[in-house]
Design a protein around this motif. Structure first.
Motif, PDB file in Angstrom:
ATOM      1  N   ALA A 273       0.860  -1.182   0.000  1.00 41.34           N
ATOM      2  CA  ALA A 273       0.000   0.000   0.000  1.00 41.34           C
ATOM      3  C   ALA A 273       0.893   1.227   0.000  1.00 41.34           C
ATOM      4  O   ALA A 273       2.036   1.183   0.472  1.00 41.34           O
ATOM      5  CB  ALA A 273      -0.931   0.003   1.212  1.00 41.34           C
ATOM      6  N   VAL A 275       0.840   5.885  -0.960  1.00 35.34           N
ATOM      7  CA  VAL A 275       0.238   7.079  -1.545  1.00 35.34           C
ATOM      8  C   VAL A 275       1.303   7.753  -2.388  1.00 35.34           C
ATOM      9  O   VAL A 275       2.369   8.124  -1.879  1.00 35.34           O
ATOM     10  CB  VAL A 275      -0.290   8.039  -0.465  1.00 35.34           C
ATOM     11  N   SER A 291       4.723   4.432   2.115  1.00 33.67           N
ATOM     12  CA  SER A 291       4.438   3.134   1.495  1.00 33.67           C
ATOM     13  C   SER A 291       4.761   2.021   2.478  1.00 33.67           C
ATOM     14  O   SER A 291       5.583   2.185   3.390  1.00 33.67           O
ATOM     15  CB  SER A 291       5.252   2.944   0.213  1.00 33.67           C
ATOM     16  N   PRO A 398      -0.323   6.466 -11.729  1.00 38.53           N
ATOM     17  CA  PRO A 398      -1.294   6.414 -10.614  1.00 38.53           C
ATOM     18  C   PRO A 398      -2.481   5.500 -10.901  1.00 38.53           C
ATOM     19  O   PRO A 398      -2.923   4.755 -10.019  1.00 38.53           O
ATOM     20  CB  PRO A 398      -1.732   7.878 -10.457  1.00 38.53           C
ATOM     21  N   TYR A 402      -2.948   2.285  -8.304  1.00 36.08           N
ATOM     22  CA  TYR A 402      -4.109   2.160  -7.410  1.00 36.08           C
ATOM     23  C   TYR A 402      -5.084   1.080  -7.885  1.00 36.08           C
ATOM     24  O   TYR A 402      -5.677   0.375  -7.060  1.00 36.08           O
ATOM     25  CB  TYR A 402      -4.818   3.507  -7.287  1.00 36.08           C
ATOM     26  N   SER A 403      -5.242   0.926  -9.209  1.00 39.87           N
ATOM     27  CA  SER A 403      -6.147  -0.109  -9.717  1.00 39.87           C
ATOM     28  C   SER A 403      -5.651  -1.496  -9.347  1.00 39.87           C
ATOM     29  O   SER A 403      -6.442  -2.366  -8.957  1.00 39.87           O
ATOM     30  CB  SER A 403      -6.280   0.009 -11.245  1.00 39.87           C
ATOM     31  N   ARG A 405      -3.832  -2.375  -6.777  1.00 37.95           N
ATOM     32  CA  ARG A 405      -4.015  -2.646  -5.341  1.00 37.95           C
ATOM     33  C   ARG A 405      -5.486  -2.796  -4.973  1.00 37.95           C
ATOM     34  O   ARG A 405      -5.822  -3.587  -4.085  1.00 37.95           O
ATOM     35  CB  ARG A 405      -3.342  -1.543  -4.524  1.00 37.95           C
ATOM     36  N   ALA A 406      -6.353  -2.085  -5.664  1.00 35.66           N
ATOM     37  CA  ALA A 406      -7.793  -2.284  -5.435  1.00 35.66           C
ATOM     38  C   ALA A 406      -8.204  -3.693  -5.847  1.00 35.66           C
ATOM     39  O   ALA A 406      -8.960  -4.366  -5.134  1.00 35.66           O
ATOM     40  CB  ALA A 406      -8.585  -1.246  -6.218  1.00 35.66           C
TER      41      ALA A 406
END
Length: 526
Positions: A273, A275, A291, A398, A402-403, A405-406
């Motif tokens: 995870a 940002v 992170s 980005p 993020y996709s 990890r989702a």
């Protein structure tokens, strides 16, 4: 400028159609198999309770299938209307699996679909069960050929370039149909679709349990779907791991963007995870505000070696001679050399210079030493010759980060939830866990979001390529007015949104009505 606008609108329109189409496909793939399993239970036990389950889920399946087929047909036509340069360049290869899908799989699926829906009182129970299973097989065979075509765009194999026609032509159907990318993509996509369909069945059944309606049917459906979904959620995780290892070898830029790995590392950690900092504020050595990572796991997952070097975005742009990585500038120079040879050949043919034509033809002939070298050292980077800057090779970091990890986070949650639901349902304790039942209902939209995130990683991650290394999106589009594409984009957006709203409305109405069309009936006695 007009053509660039056409390319952007064509990309937007294709993305729109693909996103909407994929809202319907996973449920079709998985629910068809679940219905066949439930009908098998009915035929084996003779218990009409299973027949009620089959008839109910079949109604929901039919609504979803009809709307999904409409969006799929539009998607296939867009290759010819919006991407004619692409279709000409590789139509010999890309068209083959699509044709097989239409002739063998889609017709198989739709033929037996009619028996499945309208043959209850016209054929024997065994014949009806056969039709149900063949519908499920047809749906998933259809997915196989579509995914073969998609996988070839990510990993073009089994073909050679024909200098005379300026087209790629198939040399090995086996290599195209059973490449490692195609095989793994099929199993990963189908496993994730089966998981989504299972979560749909579990979520709808949980809604009935929360309202103390159709409890027997709900528990039976949960019993089948939770075990089925658990098995394929685990399979999704396994094939996802295999997909990461394949991507590391054939699409290293996609992997680097997924991990926001700007500088390559030996023993690279996997970021669980984090940002990301905005690109304008990103220091060279730290792309994250914060992170959480697992040391060396990215190297293990990518190359099965804890000390393996994983290239970063910087390596792939600037090159890394120590790791045998060419710079993007060098690849672009080699690609331009290949493009220039094509221009020279075209000019020689126009003026009738057979000597020059023969010399260039030898360069494109893999049977000659100079041809083997040219194809390996120059033409392998053909698509790079059409890029303007190395930075075009970097996808949307980005979005991918993020996709990914989702998708993975949701997948882990699905495994845990389906395991808990299956366990509690077997012990007749699920109905009392109302918080878990509510959670099951919310898993339905989450499963769709996770599925869309997976496709965002797969498709946005290969940009700027329409065909990896061979054809960038910028030259694949048709030369048509941008206004034409933008107009159809708006029309498709309105049409697809209306179809989606209609499906959701019909599904909710059918769920509220229930298996017997008695939405306000008394709770079923056990």
């Amino acid at each position: 400028m007009e053509y660039l606008q056409t390319v952007d609108w064509s990309r937007a329109q294709f993305a729109l159609t693909a996103v909407y189409h994929w809202l319907f496909v996973p449920l079709t793939l998985g629910l068809s198999v679940l219905i066949a399993i439930m009908e098998s239970c009915w035929l084996r036990t003779g218990d009409d309770g299973w027949r009620r389950c089959v008839r109910f889920w079949m109604r929901l399946f039919g609504v979803n299938f009809a709307i999904g087929a409409a969006t799929g047909l539009i998607l296939e036509f867009e290759f010819g209307t919006n991407w004619s340069n692409y279709s000409y360049f590789v139509g010999d290869i890309f068209g083959a699996p699509l044709a097989i899908e239409g002739i063998m799989a889609f017709f198989l699926e739709t033929t037996f679909l009619a028996v499945m829906f309208f043959g209850w009182d016209k054929v024997s129970p065994r014949a009806h069960l056969t039709a149900t299973w063949l519908t499920a097989v047809g749906a998933n065979l259809s997915a196989w050929w579509i995914l073969v075509a998609n996988a070839w765009m990510q990993y073009p194999v089994g073909c050679r370039f024909d200098l005379q026609t300026v087209r790629n032509e198939m040399t090995s159907f086996w290599d195209v149909a059973f490449s490692p990318v195609a095989v793994n993509k099929f199993f990963h996509t189908v496993a994730s679709s089966f998981t989504l369909a299972s979560l749909f069945v579990v979520g709808v059944s949980a809604w009935y349990l929360l309202r103390r309606r159709e409890e027997r049917m709900a528990r039976r459906s949960i019993g089948v779907a939770s075990l089925f979904g658990l098995l394929f959620a685990v399979a999704t995780a396994y094939t996802g791991d295999r997909s990461g290892a394949i991507v590391a070898r054939v699409q290293p830029m996609k992997l680097a963007a997924m991990e926001a790995l700007y500088e390559g590392k030996a023993g690279a950690p996997l970021t669980v995870a984090g940002v990301l900092r905005p690109e304008a504020n990103r220091p060279a050595d730290d792309p994250f505000y914060f992170s959480i990572g697992i040391p060396k796991l990215l190297s293990v997952m990518s190359f099965r070696d804890a000390q393996a070097y994983v290239p970063g975005i910087g390596d792939l742009l600037d090159g890394n001679p120590g790791q045998g990585i060419l710079s993007a500038a060098e690849k672009m120079a080699r690609g331009r050399a290949a493009v220039e040879e094509l221009a020279r050949y075209r000019a020689a043919r126009e003026r009738g210079d057979r000597g020059a034509m023969a010399a260039i033809e030898r360069k494109f002939d893999p049977a000659t030493p100079e041809g083997a070298e040219f194809l390996r050292e120059k033409f392998a980077y053909f698509g790079y010759g059409y890029l303007r800057t190395p930075e075009q090779l970097v996808p949307n970091v980005p979005l991918l980060f993020y996709s990914f990890r989702a998708m993975v986070g949701a997948g882990v949650l699905f495994i845990l939830l389906l395991a808990a639901v299956w366990w509690l349902n077997r012990r007749d304790r699920l109905a009392s866990q109302r918080w878990l039942l509510r959670m099951c209902v919310w898993m339905i939209p989450l499963s769709y979001l996770a599925s869309q995130a997976g496709w965002a990683v797969a498709e946005a991650g290969r940009q700027p390529w329409a065909i990896q290394n061979l054809m960038p999106v910028g030259i694949a589009a048709s030369k048509i007015p941008a206004a034409s594409v933008s107009t159809t984009f708006v029309l498709f957006l309105a049409l697809f949104t209306a179809l989606l709203a209609a499906e959701i409305s019909i599904l909710l109405r059918q769920i509220k009505i229930g298996p017997d069309g008695a939405g306000n009936s008394e709770p079923e006695k056990l």
